[in-house]
Enzyme design. Structure first.
Site, PDB file in Angstrom:
ATOM      1  N   HIS A  74       6.304 -26.257  12.578  1.00  0.00           N
ATOM      2  CA  HIS A  74       7.700 -26.710  12.499  1.00  0.00           C
ATOM      3  C   HIS A  74       7.968 -28.025  13.249  1.00  0.00           C
ATOM      4  O   HIS A  74       8.532 -28.954  12.699  1.00  0.00           O
ATOM      5  CB  HIS A  74       8.657 -25.645  13.060  1.00  0.00           C
ATOM      6  CG  HIS A  74       8.478 -24.282  12.447  1.00  0.00           C
ATOM      7  ND1 HIS A  74       8.156 -24.082  11.137  1.00  0.00           N
ATOM      8  CD2 HIS A  74       8.579 -23.036  12.987  1.00  0.00           C
ATOM      9  CE1 HIS A  74       8.082 -22.784  10.885  1.00  0.00           C
ATOM     10  NE2 HIS A  74       8.329 -22.129  11.992  1.00  0.00           N
ATOM     11  N   LYS A 121       2.750 -18.948   6.851  1.00  0.00           N
ATOM     12  CA  LYS A 121       1.910 -19.165   8.015  1.00  0.00           C
ATOM     13  C   LYS A 121       1.651 -17.844   8.741  1.00  0.00           C
ATOM     14  O   LYS A 121       2.400 -16.890   8.480  1.00  0.00           O
ATOM     15  CB  LYS A 121       2.547 -20.187   8.940  1.00  0.00           C
ATOM     16  CG  LYS A 121       3.746 -19.670   9.734  1.00  0.00           C
ATOM     17  CD  LYS A 121       4.210 -20.765  10.603  1.00  0.00           C
ATOM     18  CE  LYS A 121       5.077 -20.418  11.724  1.00  0.00           C
ATOM     19  NZ  LYS A 121       5.213 -19.190  12.362  1.00  0.00           N
ATOM     20  N   ARG A 138       0.816  -1.223   0.000  1.00  0.00           N
ATOM     21  CA  ARG A 138       0.000   0.000   0.000  1.00  0.00           C
ATOM     22  C   ARG A 138       0.844   1.265   0.000  1.00  0.00           C
ATOM     23  O   ARG A 138       0.394   2.328  -0.377  1.00  0.00           O
ATOM     24  CB  ARG A 138      -0.845   0.012   1.279  1.00  0.00           C
ATOM     25  CG  ARG A 138      -2.224  -0.541   1.056  1.00  0.00           C
ATOM     26  CD  ARG A 138      -3.111  -0.227   2.196  1.00  0.00           C
ATOM     27  NE  ARG A 138      -2.428  -0.450   3.482  1.00  0.00           N
ATOM     28  CZ  ARG A 138      -3.059  -0.735   4.601  1.00  0.00           C
ATOM     29  NH1 ARG A 138      -4.360  -0.798   4.620  1.00  0.00           N
ATOM     30  NH2 ARG A 138      -2.421  -0.922   5.719  1.00  0.00           N
ATOM     31  N   HIS A 192       9.332 -23.035   6.717  1.00  0.00           N
ATOM     32  CA  HIS A 192      10.740 -22.867   6.342  1.00  0.00           C
ATOM     33  C   HIS A 192      11.647 -23.914   6.991  1.00  0.00           C
ATOM     34  O   HIS A 192      12.758 -24.146   6.530  1.00  0.00           O
ATOM     35  CB  HIS A 192      11.228 -21.431   6.595  1.00  0.00           C
ATOM     36  CG  HIS A 192      11.482 -21.098   8.034  1.00  0.00           C
ATOM     37  ND1 HIS A 192      10.484 -20.769   8.914  1.00  0.00           N
ATOM     38  CD2 HIS A 192      12.630 -21.043   8.744  1.00  0.00           C
ATOM     39  CE1 HIS A 192      11.021 -20.520  10.095  1.00  0.00           C
ATOM     40  NE2 HIS A 192      12.316 -20.675  10.025  1.00  0.00           N
ATOM     41  N   GLU A 227      15.155 -21.015  21.435  1.00  0.00           N
ATOM     42  CA  GLU A 227      15.562 -19.691  20.962  1.00  0.00           C
ATOM     43  C   GLU A 227      15.988 -18.847  22.166  1.00  0.00           C
ATOM     44  O   GLU A 227      15.444 -19.009  23.257  1.00  0.00           O
ATOM     45  CB  GLU A 227      14.392 -19.000  20.265  1.00  0.00           C
ATOM     46  CG  GLU A 227      13.866 -19.766  19.055  1.00  0.00           C
ATOM     47  CD  GLU A 227      12.785 -18.993  18.326  1.00  0.00           C
ATOM     48  OE1 GLU A 227      13.136 -18.188  17.461  1.00  0.00           O
ATOM     49  OE2 GLU A 227      11.600 -19.182  18.638  1.00  0.00           O
TER      50      GLU A 227
HETATM   51  C1  BG6 Z   1       8.914 -18.658  12.861  1.00  0.00           C
HETATM   52  C2  BG6 Z   1       8.219 -18.223  14.119  1.00  0.00           C
HETATM   53  O1  BG6 Z   1       8.075 -19.462  12.084  1.00  0.00           O
HETATM   54  O2  BG6 Z   1      10.084 -19.383  13.186  1.00  0.00           O
HETATM   55  C3  BG6 Z   1       9.157 -17.416  14.991  1.00  0.00           C
HETATM   56  O3  BG6 Z   1       7.074 -17.463  13.799  1.00  0.00           O
HETATM   57  C4  BG6 Z   1      10.431 -18.160  15.231  1.00  0.00           C
HETATM   58  O4  BG6 Z   1       8.532 -17.082  16.225  1.00  0.00           O
HETATM   59  C5  BG6 Z   1      11.033 -18.644  13.930  1.00  0.00           C
HETATM   60  O5  BG6 Z   1      11.329 -17.295  15.906  1.00  0.00           O
HETATM   61  C6  BG6 Z   1      12.231 -19.541  14.167  1.00  0.00           C
HETATM   62  O6  BG6 Z   1      12.865 -19.794  12.958  1.00  0.00           O
HETATM   63  P1  BG6 Z   1      14.420 -20.096  12.902  1.00  0.00           P
HETATM   64  O7  BG6 Z   1      14.670 -20.447  11.471  1.00  0.00           O
HETATM   65  O8  BG6 Z   1      15.118 -18.863  13.367  1.00  0.00           O
HETATM   66  O9  BG6 Z   1      14.628 -21.246  13.820  1.00  0.00           O
END
Ligand code: BG6
Length: 492
Positions: free
Chosen positions: A241, A149, A51, A179, A217
């Site tokens: 995931h 997602k 936008r 991913h 994380e």
């Molecule tokens: C995302 C989540 O799909 O994956 C995030 O929405 C998360 O909250 C992330 O931090 C983690 O991805 P990666 O590749 O950094 O492990």
């Protein structure tokens, strides 16, 4: 050893949300790397749509800025400007419908190209965008749709969203990104299992004691607190995931790497997960929320501080025990855990084998520890097989467990590619194997829904844990109750 690059056909990639965070952090850097490696033809166009009022010139400048910190861009200045010239921009307001003509005109000059629409926007916009793409007659036989997602927040909303998209696109045109499926080690898991004779005969309940899947994380929710508070770790990480990783560990060998064959097998795993009851939700699932604490860089705020609210029941940590009801896995628990603001950033799949049935060594030799196969997703991607050996040298016979180590960075001289690079090239190639099919997404929600319901019905709050630790103590109790411990050799 260098990697073999197979160029993909030239394409027009239209990114809805072209000025957003995902474009900046993931999509544009991934495209840049594929162009400079000679995989994505430099005649391809990257068409940012949003936008924001700006011109193509502005968008090229924005792209330059977005790639400013990207390592390979810093080292390839000659390609940098050429890549930015591949970028185009269309100002389009999905809600008012203004701007579609400009997009239609731009695309019309390359009718025959692979055409990819990437939805890097909130899911509430998916349906409207797909309807408009269809109404504008932009779906050619070479058109594909990429969805990020969250695909729903429960089974009903996922179905509704999938229905809206399906009104415009066929399932074989839809690429739902997870991913994690593009990560190097995740792909290696399939190769390890299905390209070696060694593992498959023992990949079952007769030889495997249990499996652990951890995605830890260190970061908090930061600027995403608004989204995250409506989501939580179960929806954000486990539904997609972690369950996808579980599928790849547990699936039967598919007939080939064909997308239907692989996804059929993953679906069977999701359908075989033992349904969660209200009782098992309270015994076998732990949820937590971080309090203020410390990271390696100093003090960090708690979840509620980051959210700017006095109250929230959103979980930033989940640990659970899942069971798969089939012949291969009966009696083998799968322990899953994920959380924000944990002690280390580390993601691993650990397959723990059973103890040997009888030791021929006397007590003086030391104990015989179980074999473990450790697949490290990040950081330091690699695979380790923990085996027993004789401690080298003179003296009495002593046993020691050592890793057969295959850390990719040390073993192969290739740049670790980002998951988005691989996945985007698969979209252009038309390979859906690493993307989630509609029935998989819905089967995952079918398993998750009762957990959400059980949490909704209880008065209990998520257990607290201090930022920078391994989550609530209940997570340790969950696994220790079964006489096992979380694998923590490398941090997790
Ligand atoms: C995302 C989540 O799909 O994956 C995030 O929405 C998360 O909250 C992330 O931090 C983690 O991805 P990666 O590749 O950094 O492990």
């Amino acid at each position: 050893m260098s990697s073999r690059i197979v160029p993909v056909p030239e394409c027009d990639l239209v990114i809805f949300g072209g000025t957003g965070d995902l474009s900046r952090r993931k999509i544009l850097p991934a495209l840049f790397d594929r162009v400079i490696d000679g995989q994505l033809p430099d005649t391809s166009r990257i068409i940012g749509v949003s936008r924001t009022k700006m011109t193509t010139g502005d968008y090229r400048a924005w792209t330059q800025d977005a790639l400013g910190d990207h390592e390979t861009a810093k080292n390839s200045s000659s390609h940098f400007e050429a890549f930015c010239d591949q970028a185009h921009y269309v100002c389009l307001d999905v809600e008012t419908g203004q701007g579609w003509d400009a997009l239609t005109q731009l695309l019309a000059s390359h009718e025959d190209r692979k055409r990819i629409f990437y939805l890097a926007v909130g899911p509430e916009l998916f349906g409207g965008i797909c309807r408009a793409i269809d109404a504008q007659g932009l779906i050619t036989e070479n058109t594909r749709l990429v969805m990020e997602k969250p695909i729903g927040r429960d089974l009903a909303s996922a179905r509704a969203l999938n229905d809206e998209v399906a009104a415009a696109f066929q399932e074989d045109q839809i690429y739902r990104i997870d991913h994690y499926l593009g990560k190097e080690t995740v792909q290696n898991l399939m190769v390890l299992r299905f390209a070696n004779m060694l593992f498959e005969p023992i990949w079952n309940s007769a030889h495997i004691d249990h499996v652990q899947i951890s995605v830890a994380e260190t970061l908090g929710v930061g600027t995403r607190a608004g989204y995250y508070d409506r989501s939580g770790a179960l929806r954000d990480m486990v539904q997609n995931h972690l369950l996808q990783l579980l599928c790849l560990v547990a699936m039967e060998p598919s007939m080939s790497m064909d997308a239907t064959a692989v996804r059929d097998e993953k679906l069977k795993v999701l359908r075989a997960l033992r349904p969660v009851t209200r009782e098992s939700a309270s015994n076998q699932i732990v949820r937590g929320q971080y309090l203020r604490g410390a990271s390696a860089d100093g003090p960090v705020p708690g979840y509620l501080d980051e959210l700017g609210s006095a109250e929230s029941n959103t979980e930033t940590f989940v640990a659970l025990k899942a069971e798969i009801e089939n012949w291969r896995w009966a009696g083998v628990p799968f322990y899953l855990r994920t959380g924000k603001r944990l002690a280390t950033r580390a993601s691993e799949i650990v397959v723990s084998f059973k103890a040997i049935p009888h030791s021929i060594f006397d007590g003086g030799a030391g104990t015989v520890s179980e074999n473990k196969l450790i697949l490290r997703l990040q950081p330091d991607e690699g695979v380790k097989l923990m085996i027993m050996i004789k401690d080298p040298g003179q003296g009495g016979l002593r046993l020691r467990r050592v890793p057969l180590d295959m850390t990719f960075a040390e073993s192969f001289d290739v740049r670790a590619s980002d998951a988005y690079e691989r996945l985007l090239m698969d979209v252009v190639r038309g390979n859906q194997t690493l993307f989630m099919r509609r029935d998989e997404v819905e089967a995952a929600w079918r398993w998750i829904d009762p957990i959400l319901q059980a949490w909704d019905e209880t008065e209990e709050r998520p257990s607290s844990y201090t930022a920078g630790t391994w989550g609530p103590t209940a997570s340790v109790a969950l696994i220790e109750r079964d006489g096992r411990t979380w694998h923590e050799e490398s941090g997790v």
